[in-house]
Design an enzyme around this catalytic site. Structure first.
Site, mmCIF file in Angstrom:
data_model
loop_
_atom_site.group_PDB
_atom_site.id
_atom_site.type_symbol
_atom_site.label_atom_id
_atom_site.label_comp_id
_atom_site.label_asym_id
_atom_site.label_seq_id
_atom_site.Cartn_x
_atom_site.Cartn_y
_atom_site.Cartn_z
ATOM 1 N N GLY A 1 0.820 -1.207 0.000
ATOM 2 C CA GLY A 1 0.000 0.000 0.000
ATOM 3 C C GLY A 1 0.853 1.255 0.000
ATOM 4 O O GLY A 1 0.534 2.249 -0.671
ATOM 5 N N LEU B 1 3.952 1.402 -1.232
ATOM 6 C CA LEU B 1 4.602 1.475 -2.540
ATOM 7 C C LEU B 1 3.679 2.068 -3.594
ATOM 8 O O LEU B 1 4.123 2.792 -4.489
ATOM 9 C CB LEU B 1 5.064 0.083 -2.966
ATOM 10 C CG LEU B 1 6.265 -0.488 -2.210
ATOM 11 C CD1 LEU B 1 6.504 -1.936 -2.606
ATOM 12 C CD2 LEU B 1 7.519 0.342 -2.473
ATOM 13 N N ASN B 2 2.390 1.782 -3.486
ATOM 14 C CA ASN B 2 1.456 2.340 -4.451
ATOM 15 C C ASN B 2 1.409 3.862 -4.351
ATOM 16 O O ASN B 2 1.268 4.569 -5.354
ATOM 17 C CB ASN B 2 0.060 1.744 -4.239
ATOM 18 C CG ASN B 2 -0.678 1.553 -5.548
ATOM 19 O OD1 ASN B 2 -0.120 1.088 -6.529
ATOM 20 N ND2 ASN B 2 -1.945 1.949 -5.562
ATOM 21 N N ALA C 1 3.954 5.764 -3.408
ATOM 22 C CA ALA C 1 5.197 6.274 -3.981
ATOM 23 C C ALA C 1 5.197 6.187 -5.502
ATOM 24 O O ALA C 1 5.701 7.088 -6.189
ATOM 25 C CB ALA C 1 6.383 5.508 -3.404
ATOM 26 N N GLU D 1 10.590 0.826 -7.168
ATOM 27 C CA GLU D 1 9.133 0.882 -6.996
ATOM 28 C C GLU D 1 8.416 -0.016 -8.009
ATOM 29 O O GLU D 1 7.343 0.303 -8.513
ATOM 30 C CB GLU D 1 8.602 2.321 -7.124
ATOM 31 C CG GLU D 1 9.368 3.358 -6.348
ATOM 32 C CD GLU D 1 9.203 3.249 -4.855
ATOM 33 O OE1 GLU D 1 8.502 2.331 -4.393
ATOM 34 O OE2 GLU D 1 9.791 4.071 -4.145
ATOM 35 N N THR E 1 9.872 -2.947 -11.080
ATOM 36 C CA THR E 1 10.562 -2.879 -12.363
ATOM 37 C C THR E 1 9.554 -2.777 -13.509
ATOM 38 O O THR E 1 8.364 -3.066 -13.355
ATOM 39 C CB THR E 1 11.428 -4.134 -12.578
ATOM 40 O OG1 THR E 1 10.551 -5.270 -12.690
ATOM 41 C CG2 THR E 1 12.395 -4.347 -11.424
ATOM 42 N N PHE F 1 3.609 -14.232 -12.842
ATOM 43 C CA PHE F 1 4.797 -13.822 -12.093
ATOM 44 C C PHE F 1 5.732 -14.999 -11.820
ATOM 45 O O PHE F 1 6.909 -14.818 -11.587
ATOM 46 C CB PHE F 1 4.382 -13.182 -10.766
ATOM 47 C CG PHE F 1 3.586 -11.917 -10.940
ATOM 48 C CD1 PHE F 1 4.241 -10.717 -11.135
ATOM 49 C CD2 PHE F 1 2.205 -11.931 -10.935
ATOM 50 C CE1 PHE F 1 3.538 -9.539 -11.311
ATOM 51 C CE2 PHE F 1 1.483 -10.764 -11.103
ATOM 52 C CZ PHE F 1 2.143 -9.564 -11.293
#
Length: 387
Positions: free
Chosen positions: A240, A242-243, A245, A366, A368, A386
């Site tokens: 959450g 990271l989203n 940023a 944040e 790749t 993934f």
């Protein structure tokens, strides 16, 4: 001649307050950053504490958060601040992004009231700096595999592990560290100076040299139960953050691209080749037109995503689309602008090569470009690829 952004009438999409914030941050960058940033990049140093205080004075740190000394401004205003900061240097936007959208956001979203009162006002003022310890030497794109552990011992927690590529690490007053526990992944606030906690700067970087990048080592770090972020359990907590940023990067990358394009237009207008300005040649104009189109499309996407965020409807997949597109196009713009500057394009007399090598890092951190591609692939097909 018109400015590249004028082709898309970008200012008509902004409020008076948003334009004022953009101007304020630009003035701070012109005064505090641009005259010195090439030297900081060259020496691999950054006066992070002085800059944090200067940015805190104008309300940039945690500006999209409510209360605790934060400005509580909208997503587009925050994005425009990121754009202006990255137009100066990606390292400066990284400092602000990690401070506000990772460290401060983690405390604001998941912390206790006591934790918020202790840290957020001072961080908003730039008096204290935070960092965000998620990535490990062997676990970047797969944070769920982290090896850092936190185990209960009586009423305390004991942390052991290593975090890598941590912006602000060695200058931070507090590290938000994510660790594996018997209860799942939890977040911890680790104050600088805690016994067993050390930060070592990573040297010999070619990218993001005007930025503090560190390794964090936790060797038997003992913390009280009050150090745990009570509202975060599992990977949803750090993801959450990271989203938040990543959203700033959608705007920030376009700032680097804009600075490159404006530099290239000015340089090519003054540079004579075969007794004519470089801008008078068709191949030059084709490059400039193509770059202006990609810049404009990226800016329109950024503002649109900002309005969705303000409405509370922005999805992680949409942020991935913005980050993937805008960083990829900004990097291509920087590389093309370098060709227009010729040999001058590889010197720090101009900002273009500095932006280009910085964007190589932004392409990776944040999430790749490959990971964001797979996020979009899953959204389109319903199949996660993934593994």
């Amino acid at each position: 001649m018109i400015a590249p952004t004028a082709l898309f009438a970008l200012d008509t999409l902004l409020t008076d307050e948003e334009r004022e914030i953009r101007t304020t941050v630009r003035k701070v960058c012109d005064r505090e950053i641009r005259p010195h940033v090439a030297g900081w990049f060259d020496s691999g140093e950054l006066p992070a504490r002085e800059l944090a205080r200067a940015l805190g004075e104008v309300g940039v740190l945690g500006m999209h958060l409510e209360g605790y000394g934060c400005a509580g401004l909208g997503a587009v205003a925050y994005g425009l601040a990121c754009l202006e900061l990255e137009a100066a240097d990606s390292g400066l936007r990284s400092l602000v992004s990690v401070q506000g959208s990772l460290a401060m956001y983690a405390i604001w979203q998941y912390g206790s009231e006591e934790q918020k009162q202790e840290w957020l006002p001072a961080m908003a003022a730039g008096e204290r700096i935070g960092c965000f310890g998620l990535t490990e030497p062997d676990f970047g794109s797969d944070p769920g595999g982290m090896r850092t552990t936190a185990k209960r011992e009586g009423g305390d927690w004991v942390l052991n592990g290593t975090k890598m590529w941590i912006t602000n690490g060695s200058v931070a007053d507090v590290a938000v560290v994510w660790a594996r526990t018997d209860e799942g992944i939890r977040g911890f606030l680790v104050p600088a100076g805690t016994p067993g906690f050390t930060a070592h700067d990573i040297k010999r970087k070619v990218s993001l040299r005007a930025s503090v990048t560190s390794e964090l080592v936790l060797d038997g770090v003992r913390l009280p139960d009050a150090a745990v972020l009570p509202g975060a359990r599992g990977l949803s907590g750090p993801l959450g953050c990271l989203n938040e940023a990543r959203f700033g990067i959608v705007f920030g990358a376009m700032g680097a691209a804009l600075d490159c394009l404006e530099t290239a237009i000015a340089y090519a207008g003054d540079r004579e080749v075969f007794a004519r300005p470089l801008t008078s040649y068709q191949l030059t104009q084709e490059k400039l037109a193509d770059m202006a189109l990609e810049l404009g499309k990226g800016l329109l996407l950024a503002v649109h995503l900002g309005r969705l965020k303000e409405a509370g409807t922005l999805t992680p997949e949409q942020v991935s689309a913005g980050k993937l597109n805008n960083v990829r196009e900004a990097l291509e713009i920087a590389r093309t602008c370098r060709t227009l500057l010729g040999a001058s394009g590889i010197t720090l007399e101009y900002p273009v090569i500095r932006h280009a090598v910085n964007l190589e890092s932004v392409l990776t951190y944040e999430g790749t470009s490959e990971i964001h591609t797979l996020v979009l692939g899953k959204a389109l097909t319903g199949i996660p690829a993934f593994h």
